[in-house]
Scaffold this motif. Structure first.
Motif, PDB file in Angstrom:
ATOM      1  N   LEU A  27       0.904  -1.318   0.026  1.00 15.84           N
ATOM      2  CA  LEU A  27       0.109  -0.219  -0.213  1.00 15.84           C
ATOM      3  C   LEU A  27       0.350   1.456   0.017  1.00 15.84           C
ATOM      4  O   LEU A  27       0.235   2.366  -0.813  1.00 15.84           O
ATOM      5  N   THR A  28       2.093   1.201   0.620  1.00 11.68           N
ATOM      6  CA  THR A  28       2.408   2.526   0.345  1.00 11.68           C
ATOM      7  C   THR A  28       4.004   2.528  -0.635  1.00 11.68           C
ATOM      8  O   THR A  28       3.984   1.683  -1.844  1.00 11.68           O
ATOM      9  N   THR A  29       4.960   3.607  -0.575  1.00  9.88           N
ATOM     10  CA  THR A  29       5.392   4.314  -1.161  1.00  9.88           C
ATOM     11  C   THR A  29       5.825   2.932  -2.760  1.00  9.88           C
ATOM     12  O   THR A  29       7.050   1.817  -1.838  1.00  9.88           O
ATOM     13  N   ALA A  30       5.469   2.371  -3.874  1.00 12.09           N
ATOM     14  CA  ALA A  30       6.515   1.823  -4.648  1.00 12.09           C
ATOM     15  C   ALA A  30       5.966   2.211  -5.987  1.00 12.09           C
ATOM     16  O   ALA A  30       6.542   3.639  -6.469  1.00 12.09           O
ATOM     17  N   GLY A  31       5.518   1.414  -6.749  1.00  9.10           N
ATOM     18  CA  GLY A  31       5.596   1.644  -8.463  1.00  9.10           C
ATOM     19  C   GLY A  31       4.475   2.404  -8.594  1.00  9.10           C
ATOM     20  O   GLY A  31       5.215   3.420  -9.968  1.00  9.10           O
ATOM     21  N   LYS A  32       3.834   2.648  -8.098  1.00  8.04           N
ATOM     22  CA  LYS A  32       2.478   3.827  -8.557  1.00  8.04           C
ATOM     23  C   LYS A  32       3.385   5.383  -8.025  1.00  8.04           C
ATOM     24  O   LYS A  32       2.804   6.384  -9.302  1.00  8.04           O
ATOM     25  N   CYS A  33       4.400   5.330  -7.041  1.00 10.94           N
ATOM     26  CA  CYS A  33       4.596   6.685  -6.905  1.00 10.94           C
ATOM     27  C   CYS A  33       5.584   7.030  -7.733  1.00 10.94           C
ATOM     28  O   CYS A  33       5.528   7.970  -8.790  1.00 10.94           O
ATOM     29  N   ALA A  34       6.404   5.949  -8.603  1.00 10.82           N
ATOM     30  CA  ALA A  34       7.269   5.789  -9.827  1.00 10.82           C
ATOM     31  C   ALA A  34       7.108   6.763 -11.113  1.00 10.82           C
ATOM     32  O   ALA A  34       7.178   7.501 -11.344  1.00 10.82           O
ATOM     33  N   GLU A  35       5.638   5.828 -11.319  1.00 13.21           N
ATOM     34  CA  GLU A  35       4.860   5.881 -12.317  1.00 13.21           C
ATOM     35  C   GLU A  35       4.538   7.546 -12.088  1.00 13.21           C
ATOM     36  O   GLU A  35       4.718   8.449 -13.491  1.00 13.21           O
ATOM     37  N   LEU A  36       4.035   8.057 -10.994  1.00 14.21           N
ATOM     38  CA  LEU A  36       3.394   9.748 -11.100  1.00 14.21           C
ATOM     39  C   LEU A  36       4.349  10.882 -10.986  1.00 14.21           C
ATOM     40  O   LEU A  36       4.342  11.184 -11.766  1.00 14.21           O
ATOM     41  N   PHE A  40       4.358  13.010 -13.930  1.00 15.18           N
ATOM     42  CA  PHE A  40       5.004  14.644 -13.735  1.00 15.18           C
ATOM     43  C   PHE A  40       5.549  15.444 -13.845  1.00 15.18           C
ATOM     44  O   PHE A  40       5.777  16.170 -14.640  1.00 15.18           O
ATOM     45  N   ALA A  41       7.021  14.573 -13.582  1.00 13.88           N
ATOM     46  CA  ALA A  41       8.602  15.329 -14.147  1.00 13.88           C
ATOM     47  C   ALA A  41       7.991  15.635 -16.276  1.00 13.88           C
ATOM     48  O   ALA A  41       8.464  16.322 -15.920  1.00 13.88           O
ATOM     49  N   GLU A  42       8.114  14.491 -16.865  1.00  6.67           N
ATOM     50  CA  GLU A  42       7.719  14.720 -18.297  1.00  6.67           C
ATOM     51  C   GLU A  42       6.823  15.641 -18.589  1.00  6.67           C
ATOM     52  O   GLU A  42       6.609  16.276 -19.795  1.00  6.67           O
ATOM     53  N   THR A  43       5.430  16.002 -17.786  1.00  6.20           N
ATOM     54  CA  THR A  43       4.286  16.609 -18.444  1.00  6.20           C
ATOM     55  C   THR A  43       4.874  18.337 -17.718  1.00  6.20           C
ATOM     56  O   THR A  43       4.371  19.301 -18.692  1.00  6.20           O
ATOM     57  N   VAL A  44       5.311  18.518 -16.553  1.00  2.00           N
ATOM     58  CA  VAL A  44       5.566  20.295 -16.769  1.00  2.00           C
ATOM     59  C   VAL A  44       7.421  20.126 -16.977  1.00  2.00           C
ATOM     60  O   VAL A  44       7.883  21.559 -17.218  1.00  2.00           O
ATOM     61  N   GLY A  45       8.310  19.142 -17.403  1.00  2.00           N
ATOM     62  CA  GLY A  45       9.509  20.216 -18.286  1.00  2.00           C
ATOM     63  C   GLY A  45      10.450  19.923 -17.021  1.00  2.00           C
ATOM     64  O   GLY A  45      11.684  20.699 -17.259  1.00  2.00           O
ATOM     65  N   GLY A  46      10.254  18.756 -16.019  1.00  2.00           N
ATOM     66  CA  GLY A  46      11.639  18.814 -15.417  1.00  2.00           C
ATOM     67  C   GLY A  46      12.233  18.079 -15.029  1.00  2.00           C
ATOM     68  O   GLY A  46      12.021  16.340 -15.435  1.00  2.00           O
ATOM     69  N   ALA A  47      13.849  17.743 -14.239  1.00  2.00           N
ATOM     70  CA  ALA A  47      14.619  16.369 -14.979  1.00  2.00           C
ATOM     71  C   ALA A  47      13.948  15.317 -14.033  1.00  2.00           C
ATOM     72  O   ALA A  47      13.791  14.289 -13.884  1.00  2.00           O
ATOM     73  N   TYR A  48      14.007  16.141 -11.991  1.00  2.00           N
ATOM     74  CA  TYR A  48      13.463  15.184 -10.937  1.00  2.00           C
ATOM     75  C   TYR A  48      12.500  14.813 -10.540  1.00  2.00           C
ATOM     76  O   TYR A  48      11.980  16.271 -10.764  1.00  2.00           O
ATOM     77  N   ALA A  49      11.871  14.349 -10.438  1.00  2.00           N
ATOM     78  CA  ALA A  49      10.090  14.769  -9.755  1.00  2.00           C
ATOM     79  C   ALA A  49      10.311  13.405  -8.132  1.00  2.00           C
ATOM     80  O   ALA A  49      10.977  12.635  -8.405  1.00  2.00           O
ATOM     81  N   CYS A  50       9.619  14.234  -7.862  1.00  2.00           N
ATOM     82  CA  CYS A  50       9.688  13.252  -5.897  1.00  2.00           C
ATOM     83  C   CYS A  50       8.579  13.882  -5.000  1.00  2.00           C
ATOM     84  O   CYS A  50       8.272  14.575  -4.992  1.00  2.00           O
ATOM     85  N   SER A  51       8.157  12.539  -5.528  1.00  2.00           N
ATOM     86  CA  SER A  51       6.668  12.724  -4.602  1.00  2.00           C
ATOM     87  C   SER A  51       6.806  12.119  -3.358  1.00  2.00           C
ATOM     88  O   SER A  51       7.786  11.722  -2.123  1.00  2.00           O
TER      89      SER A  51
END
Ligand SMILES: *Cc1c(COP(=O)(O)O)cnc(C)c1O
Length: 384
Positions: A27-36, A40-51
């Motif tokens: 239930l906690t931090t794993a694949g869905k977070c990585a996918e999000l 998100f990084a792709e959408t906003v045009g940033g190199a790295y995103a951290c949920s």
């Protein structure tokens, strides 16, 4: 009619993705977070995103990674939510409150020129894209670069927001987004930190989870059995559970559709409220399409007798939900007393605050509801 101030739309793939997570047993931090994070990084045009589990956590991690610490001064607009400033205090540094431009509630390049002259040595600026409109990034970035002021963007209102063709999230040193329940997209509680700087990203990833030098998930999924981890700093517990990320993935799919829905509300308000004596409307500086339209407000400008709180009561009696964004931070007891702040030093924020009323703005608002809101505003302003 009964029109609430805000309403969440979770009628997309939210339940489907959520049930994937529940069935998976993790239930906690794993694949869905990585996918999000990836999306998100792709959408906003940033190199790295951290949920993370809130924008407040993102702002705290951002300031920590930029080395903000005791004695440091950080410029913060007074017209914002307390989270923008409290994280500076978490680190033992001090916020220096700035007045904002009337009509947009933004920090402008001129405000920044004045601020760096009056507060030399300021380490950073928390730049709030108020209501979902981007600040003038060219000018603000250039003042900050010339004076060595780092930028933490508080983009809690600003997804998806553009400035001259680029998304907010691709400009400053670090950008922090909110997925709180009433924001433009939601995970219930949650946030996202975006940066192009690998050093900042590494620090944020470590501090997000206890100062452990590798992700719990890495430990459980690594090919070779590996129990060992090291603690390199007294980190925080700011990770986003996959339960929330699943909802976020479904919301991401509809972010632009939601934005268009809110823009339709804003269009309607401008058309139907323009020129009514007694109210000022927000100033939209760029194309309507660049604005996330998280907020739409009117300001009672004194041309009509009615006082703001009475106005809100009348609207409420007529079934129209509203809100106030914001009582400025220089008026909040903690900041006012600690820093000896005076309303007279923030004339634009005062002018906004004394008359501001935020109106309902969300994709599900029907045209007859919008018409009713506008009619009610006109009636209340006209008096008994
Ligand atoms: C909502 C908000 C935050 C905090 O977001 P959380 O995700 O609730 O921590 C920070 N800044 C602004 C301007 C906000 O509106």
């Amino acid at each position: 009619m009964n029109i609430s101030f805000a309403k969440v739309d979770c009628s997309g793939n939210e339940l489907k993705y959520l049930s994937d997570v529940v069935r998976s047993g993790w239930l906690t931090t794993a694949g869905k977070c990585a996918e999000l994070e990836k999306r998100f990084a792709e959408t906003v045009g940033g190199a790295y995103a951290c949920s993370v589990n809130s924008a407040t956590a993102a702002l705290h991690l951002a300031a920590e990674a930029l080395g903000i610490g005791p004695g440091g001064k950080v410029l913060v607009p007074t017209m914002t939510f307390t989270a923008s400033a409290e994280v500076i205090r978490y680190l033992g540094a001090d916020p220096v409150f700035l007045d904002v431009e009337y009509g947009t509630n933004l920090i402008t390049p001129a405000i920044m020129e004045d601020a760096v002259a009056r507060h030399p040595g300021a380490k950073a600026l928390v730049l709030v894209h108020f209501g979902g409109q981007a600040a003038e990034m060219d000018g603000v970035l250039s003042v900050c670069r010339r004076h060595g002021v780092r930028i933490i963007e508080d983009a809690a209102h600003a997804f998806p927001t553009r400035y001259k063709g680029d998304m907010v999230g691709s400009f400053g040193d670090v950008t922090c987004f909110s997925f709180y329940a009433n924001k433009t997209i939601t995970t219930g509680e949650g946030g996202m930190l975006v940066t192009d700087d690998e050093t900042i990203f590494r620090r944020v990833k470590t501090m997000r989870l206890h100062g452990i030098n590798r992700d719990i998930w890495d430990r459980f999924t690594a090919k070779k059995a590996n129990w060992e981890y090291d603690v390199v700093a007294p980190g925080f517990k700011y990770n986003m559970p996959d339960l929330n990320a699943a909802i976020g993935l479904a919301q991401m799919e509809r972010a632009e559709e939601f934005r268009v829905g809110r823009q339709r509300c804003a269009d309607f308000y401008y058309e139907n409220l323009v020129g009514i004596p007694g109210i000022d409307l927000p100033c939209c500086k760029g194309p309507m399409e660049d604005h996330s339209w998280h907020l739409f407000w009117i300001v009672l400008n004194g041309e009509r007798e009615i006082e703001r709180n009475t106005f809100i009561e009348r609207l409420n009696e007529a079934g129209v939900g509203t809100s106030v964004h914001y009582k400025p931070l220089h008026r909040m007891t903690y900041y006012r007393e600690r820093y000896g702040l005076k309303p007279a030093d923030y004339p634009n924020a005062e002018r906004h605050w004394k008359g501001c009323v935020s109106l309902p703005i969300y994709p599900g608002l029907a045209e007859d509801e919008l018409r009713y809101v506008c009619k009610t505003i006109r009636n209340v302003l006209a008096g008994p």
